[in-house]
Structures are given as structure tokens and as C-alpha cells.
Design a protein around this motif. Structure first.
Motif, short mmCIF file in Angstrom:
data_model
loop_
_atom_site.label_atom_id
_atom_site.label_comp_id
_atom_site.label_asym_id
_atom_site.label_seq_id
_atom_site.Cartn_x
_atom_site.Cartn_y
_atom_site.Cartn_z
N ALA A 38 31.69 43.34 45.72
CA ALA A 38 32.59 42.32 46.30
C ALA A 38 32.47 42.32 47.82
CB ALA A 38 34.03 42.60 45.88
N GLN A 39 32.39 43.49 48.43
CA GLN A 39 32.27 43.54 49.90
C GLN A 39 30.94 42.96 50.35
OE1 GLN A 39 33.23 47.62 50.98
NE2 GLN A 39 35.41 47.12 51.11
N ARG A 79 43.73 39.49 35.64
CA ARG A 79 43.74 40.80 36.26
C ARG A 79 42.46 41.13 37.01
NH1 ARG A 79 43.42 44.75 31.41
NH2 ARG A 79 42.19 43.03 30.61
N ALA A 80 41.34 40.59 36.50
CA ALA A 80 40.06 41.16 36.87
C ALA A 80 39.70 40.94 38.34
CB ALA A 80 38.96 40.61 35.97
N GLY A 81 40.33 39.96 38.99
CA GLY A 81 40.03 39.73 40.40
C GLY A 81 40.62 40.76 41.34
N LEU A 82 41.55 41.60 40.82
CA LEU A 82 42.25 42.54 41.69
C LEU A 82 41.32 43.49 42.44
CD1 LEU A 82 45.38 43.66 39.64
CD2 LEU A 82 45.35 42.51 41.87
N GLY A 83 40.34 44.03 41.71
CA GLY A 83 39.43 45.00 42.34
C GLY A 83 38.65 44.36 43.49
N MET A 84 38.35 43.07 43.35
CA MET A 84 37.60 42.38 44.42
C MET A 84 38.49 42.12 45.63
SD MET A 84 35.37 39.68 42.12
CE MET A 84 34.32 39.13 43.48
N SER A 85 39.75 41.69 45.40
CA SER A 85 40.62 41.38 46.55
C SER A 85 40.96 42.65 47.32
CB SER A 85 41.89 40.67 46.09
OG SER A 85 42.63 41.46 45.20
N GLU A 86 41.14 43.78 46.62
CA GLU A 86 41.46 45.02 47.33
C GLU A 86 40.28 45.47 48.19
OE1 GLU A 86 43.04 47.59 44.30
OE2 GLU A 86 44.79 46.28 44.09
N ALA A 87 39.07 45.24 47.70
CA ALA A 87 37.89 45.59 48.49
C ALA A 87 37.80 44.71 49.73
CB ALA A 87 36.64 45.40 47.63
N ILE A 88 38.16 43.44 49.58
CA ILE A 88 38.03 42.50 50.71
C ILE A 88 39.10 42.77 51.77
CG2 ILE A 88 38.25 40.06 51.33
CD1 ILE A 88 36.74 39.47 48.66
N PHE A 157 34.49 30.07 46.00
CA PHE A 157 34.67 30.93 44.83
C PHE A 157 33.69 32.09 44.94
CE2 PHE A 157 33.57 32.49 40.67
CZ PHE A 157 34.80 32.59 40.02
N LEU A 158 34.20 33.30 44.77
CA LEU A 158 33.35 34.50 44.82
C LEU A 158 33.43 35.19 43.46
CD1 LEU A 158 31.99 35.67 47.42
CD2 LEU A 158 33.83 37.32 47.49
N GLY A 159 32.30 35.29 42.78
CA GLY A 159 32.28 35.94 41.47
C GLY A 159 31.10 36.89 41.36
N LEU A 160 31.11 37.71 40.33
CA LEU A 160 29.99 38.64 40.14
C LEU A 160 28.95 38.03 39.21
CD1 LEU A 160 31.84 42.08 39.88
CD2 LEU A 160 31.13 40.79 41.90
N ILE A 161 29.37 37.62 38.02
CA ILE A 161 28.42 37.08 37.04
C ILE A 161 28.95 35.75 36.50
CG2 ILE A 161 27.24 37.46 34.84
CD1 ILE A 161 27.49 40.44 35.29
N ALA A 162 28.06 34.77 36.40
CA ALA A 162 28.44 33.46 35.85
C ALA A 162 27.55 33.12 34.66
CB ALA A 162 28.28 32.38 36.92
N ALA A 163 28.10 32.31 33.78
CA ALA A 163 27.29 31.63 32.75
C ALA A 163 26.89 30.28 33.32
CB ALA A 163 28.10 31.44 31.48
#
Ligand code: PRP
Ligand code: URA
Length: 209
Positions: A38-39, A79-88, A157-163
Motif C-alpha cells: 500500500a505504501q 474491512r479489508a481496506g483498513l490495513g492499507m489506510s493505516e499504512a498510508i 482508487f488504490l487496490g492490490l489486485i483487480a479482476a
């Protein structure tokens, strides 16, 4: 993909993404990798931020420097976005974090909003939605709809993996929203999971499921 979609080719991102995907990666390590990727993606996605000049005093002399002038709102999709926002917020502590609770109904795969912490008036220049997975795109499209109704004009939009299906849905609904990703995978399976993906990003961060 259109010119609003950016898939990182940075070797560190790709190295860490492979570790993240592995089913041998335990939740503690998984959370660490989510933070690190995320960072790195945040770094890539923010090269167009505005700067304002400032002067700092070093131990030897005054020195001209810069500070980020844009007011940035980071919107994690729970929930899953939490780890990314805390890193940012750790790498840029001046961001505001506004939580948005959306879950996918397991039968219909439609997003359901259950929590919205946005203030009454938009008070930021850039909204950055963070969610590790862009699957059908329903959650991301709904999040952008909410932000636009709120009055946000500049959204990424910031994501890790997309379809591919999720990228298509988000670009079709919101062609003005830049999408920053670590990977676009092959397809969505019949349960709405990204293949090969990494499984359930919320469950893998929080040890549930
Ligand atoms: C996951 C993921 C996204 C959504 C993506 O969340 O974090 O928010 O699915 O799917 P979509 O693109 O098809 O909408 P989920 O609904 O599993 O909730 P959780 O984070 O609370 O586990
Ligand atoms: N949400 C996840 O966590 N994983 C997927 O593959 C799709 C949606």
C-alpha cells in the motif's frame, strides 16, 4: 486498459505481491505485506500532488523546502481496506481517514452500505479510496458514487489486485477516476473471487474465515 488504469511494474511491488498471494503466508506477515505494498502504490499514485514552499531551520542554516499542499482524504472500504489506510496515514500523517463500511451480499454480490463516517461537507482536495480487491467492481463503484454525491471532485482508487471485470465496471461508471493497482488477474470465478487472486483479503488480514 484505458489510460486511467496504472498497474505497477515496480520490482518491489511484484516481489511482495507474490508473497502476499501465497497460501503459506500467515495473517501477521500478510498484514505486513499489505502495509508495504500500500505504501509503495501510494508513493506511485501521488506523484501529481501539489506542493507549497516552506522554510525550515537546519542545525546550520535556513533551508527552502516543500510540504504537500493538497488535503488528502483516505477512504478505506471496511474491512479489508483498513490495513492499507493505516499504512498510508503512517507514511503521510496529515491525511484524513474517513471509513466507509460496504460488504458484498454473498448471494447477489451487490454492495451493501452499513457505515459512513464522511463529514457533512467535503473538506479535502483528493479522495483516495483504498480496498485490496476490485472484483465485480460493485463496491468501488458504490464508494465513488457516495464520494461524488458528497461533493468530492478528484477521486483515485488504490487496490492490490483487480479482476478485468472490476476494472471494466469502474472505468465505465467513472471514467474520471484513476485506478492504481499491483496486478490485474485472469477472471472472476462463479463465487465472485478473483482468480488466481489471494483469497478473501479481509479474512486473510484478520484471521477469520
Ligand atoms: C471484499 C473486498 C471489496 C469487495 C470487492 O470485501 O475487500 O470490498 O469484496 O468485491 P466487489 O468488487 O465485487 O464489490 P467483502 O465484501 O468481502 O467485505 P470484508 O472486507 O468485510 O470481508
Ligand atoms: N473479495 C476478496 O476479498 N477476494 C476476492 O477474490 C474477491 C472479493
Amino acid at each position: 486498459m484505458g489510460d486511467q488504469v496504472f498497474v505497477s511494474t515496480h520490482p518491489l511491488v511484484q516481489h511482495k505481491l507474490a508473497l502476499l498471494r501465497s497460501n503459506l503466508t500467515e495473517p501477521k506477515k500478510f498484514r505486513e505485506l499489505v502495509r508495504e505494498i500500500a505504501q509503495l502504490l501510494f508513493y506511485e499514485a501521488t506523484e501529481d500532488l501539489s506542493l507549497a514552499p516552506l522554510t525550515v531551520q537546519t542545525p546550520l542554516a535556513p533551508c527552502e523546502g516543500f510540504e504537500v499542499a493538497d488535503r488528502i482524504g483516505v477512504i478505506p472500504i471496511l474491512r479489508a481496506g483498513l490495513g492499507m489506510s493505516e499504512a498510508i496515514i503512517d507514511i503521510l500523517p496529515t491525511v484524513h481517514v474517513w471509513h466507509l463500511g460496504l460488504y458484498r451480499d454473498h448471494e447477489t454480490l451487490q454492495p451493501v452500505t452499513y457505515y459512513n463516517k464522511l463529514p457533512s461537507e467535503p473538506n479535502i482536495d483528493l479522495s483516495l479510496i483504498v480496498d485490496p480487491m476490485l472484483a465485480t467492481g460493485g463496491s468501488a463503484v458504490a464508494a465513488v458514487d457516495i464520494l461524488k454525491q458528497w461533493g468530492s471532485r478528484r477521486i483515485k482508487f488504490l487496490g492490490l489486485i483487480a479482476a478485468p471485470e472490476g476494472v471494466q465496471a469502474l472505468t465505465a461508471a467513472h471514467p474520471d477516476v484513476d485506478i492504481h493497482l499491483a496486478a490485474i488477474d485472469s477472471f472472476l470465478n462463479e463465487l465472485g473471487y478473483i482468480v488466481p487472486g489471494l483469497g478473501d483479503a479481509g479474512d486473510r488480514q484478520f484471521g477469520t474465515g
